[in-house]
Motif scaffolding. Structure first.
Motif, PDB file in Angstrom:
ATOM      1  N   THR A 254      40.821  49.797  46.299  1.00  0.00           N
ATOM      2  CA  THR A 254      39.996  48.879  45.509  1.00  0.00           C
ATOM      3  C   THR A 254      40.853  47.905  44.702  1.00  0.00           C
ATOM      4  O   THR A 254      42.037  48.149  44.448  1.00  0.00           O
ATOM      5  N   LEU A 258      36.959  47.692  41.211  1.00  0.00           N
ATOM      6  CA  LEU A 258      36.453  48.738  42.102  1.00  0.00           C
ATOM      7  C   LEU A 258      35.854  48.194  43.390  1.00  0.00           C
ATOM      8  O   LEU A 258      35.170  48.919  44.122  1.00  0.00           O
ATOM      9  N   ARG A 259      36.118  46.923  43.719  1.00  0.00           N
ATOM     10  CA  ARG A 259      35.678  46.365  44.990  1.00  0.00           C
ATOM     11  C   ARG A 259      36.728  46.637  46.071  1.00  0.00           C
ATOM     12  O   ARG A 259      37.932  46.619  45.802  1.00  0.00           O
ATOM     13  N   SER A 260      36.273  46.856  47.291  1.00  0.00           N
ATOM     14  CA  SER A 260      37.194  47.000  48.413  1.00  0.00           C
ATOM     15  C   SER A 260      38.064  45.755  48.518  1.00  0.00           C
ATOM     16  O   SER A 260      37.569  44.626  48.449  1.00  0.00           O
ATOM     17  N   TYR A 267      31.683  48.223  46.946  1.00  0.00           N
ATOM     18  CA  TYR A 267      32.288  48.907  45.802  1.00  0.00           C
ATOM     19  C   TYR A 267      32.542  50.366  46.190  1.00  0.00           C
ATOM     20  O   TYR A 267      31.692  51.006  46.828  1.00  0.00           O
ATOM     21  N   ALA A 273      37.276  56.611  46.388  1.00  0.00           N
ATOM     22  CA  ALA A 273      38.020  55.415  45.999  1.00  0.00           C
ATOM     23  C   ALA A 273      39.447  55.747  45.586  1.00  0.00           C
ATOM     24  O   ALA A 273      39.697  56.752  44.913  1.00  0.00           O
TER      25      ALA A 273
END
Length: 385
Positions: A254, A258-260, A267, A273
């Motif tokens: 991420t 927290l976004r790819s 997210y 994650a």
């Protein structure tokens, strides 16, 4: 209509769903769908109690979400098409999304050692824990091997030894129990295990698990009547199969929000994650998972308003460890999870641990009612937004 799909209703997924519902309840241009294999919320913090035969409260996910506008979809996720922005469920349903929140958490890694998949029990679900409970209830006497000397193994070994004093409980692992705790807390853990009659074998490597034997490196074998596997964690390969950027453990990499890093409309939260902080990559726990779910929700709402999401910042607060129903230790920690001098033991620690373990489900209700409430979580940990 902006379609948001949340995969997984664990601690992180439920935090994301309830926070999104609370923050968008006055909007009629969003749709929120929560996908989970079962309608029952799994208290992973208490699965060691289920394994020992204790009956715990059941929490119904659709009942909590009633009236929130969140659509609950029961089923196993079988695939993700990141290019088409769709999710496939096991009954052949296909869900479209504009934003995906990926919260399919980890399970015990039963693939690294031969025989574990076929011959060992796990605590991956309530059903798995209940299968072990049924086996233990029918034993009477015998030997139970708990493989893995991390905190899950320690809590389970203590619980089983207290619940079944006629069983020989053996805790096997590479490291000494409580190795990440402070010296006094670690000593307390080992004294408690000894008092309960748990045989601790640390510094060992398990090379094979058979129906009635655990084989160790060097040729030693331990005769057993049941084996519980708690060593190691693996995540679903689905993210990698969908073409999302993952780390060497299969976790979605991420950005700060927290976004790819490869698919910004996805997210990643909780165990799924690989979240980088100043002290390194966060490890999967309830106390870190819930804040990731809330932060994802906050960030998605900011994006709906045309704003940029803010970076996620999190610090650990404590490590509570139950040692049966009548004893516990709580190690308070620095934000990087290293131990502080402060600790609780005995009855005070039991009260503290039980309060923490009871907190997650009521917290989801409080999020629905007070979506912008405080940043210090009952489970521990400090999340700043």
């Amino acid at each position: 209509m902006h379609k948001m799909v949340i995969l997984g209703a664990g601690y992180a997924g439920m935090s994301a769903a309830t926070s999104l519902a609370a923050r968008t309840k006055r909007r009629d241009d969003v749709q929120i769908v929560l996908v989970n294999a079962t309608e029952r919320f799994t208290e992973r913090l208490r699965l060691h109690q289920t394994a020992s035969g204790q009956n715990l409260a059941e929490f119904d996910i659709p009942a909590l979400l009633e009236g929130t506008g969140v659509e609950f979809v029961g089923g196993w996720v079988t695939g993700i098409d990141a290019a088409a922005r769709t999710v496939r469920i096991d009954d052949e349903r296909v869900l479209e999304y504009d934003t995906l929140v990926y919260g399919l958490g980890g399970v015990a890694d039963t693939t690294a050692v031969p025989g574990v998949d076929d011959n060992a029990y796990t605590l991956n679900s309530v059903h798995d824990a209940e299968l072990l409970a049924q086996r233990l209830a029918g034993l009477g006497t015998g030997t139970v091997a708990v493989c893995g000397s991390g905190l899950t193994g320690v809590e389970t070994a203590a619980e089983l030894a207290e619940r079944y004093p006629d069983l020989d409980v053996v805790l096997l692992g590479r490291h000494e129990p409580g190795s990440a705790l402070g010296a006094r807390a670690k000593a307390y853990v080992n004294d408690a295990l000894a008092r309960l009659g748990v045989q601790v074998r640390c510094g060992v490597e398990i090379v094979k698990v058979l129906p009635d034997t655990v084989e160790l490196a060097g040729g030693e074998s331990i005769a057993v009547d049941a084996v519980l596997w708690t060593s190691g964690v693996r995540v679903s390969p689905m993210a990698a199969a969908a073409g999302l950027a993952v780390d060497e453990h299969g976790r979605i990499v991420t950005d700060a929000a927290l976004r790819s890093v490869s698919h910004p409309n996805v997210y990643a939260i909780g165990d799924a994650a690989a979240v980088e902080q100043g002290y390194g990559v966060m490890h999967g726990t309830c106390q870190s998972g819930m804040p990731t779910g809330v932060h994802a929700a906050v960030s998605i709402v900011r994006e709906l308003k045309g704003k940029q999401p803010k970076p996620f910042r999190f610090g650990y607060y404590h490590t509570p460890v139950s040692l049966g129903r009548h004893d516990a230790v709580v190690q308070f920690t620095k934000p990087d999870n290293s131990p502080r001098r402060l600790r609780l033991t005995g009855r005070r620690a039991v009260w503290y641990k039980e309060t923490v373990s009871a907190a997650p489900w009521p917290t989801f209700g409080r999020i629905l009612e007070f979506p912008t409430s405080g940043a210090v979580w009952p489970q521990g940990g400090r999340y700043t937004r």
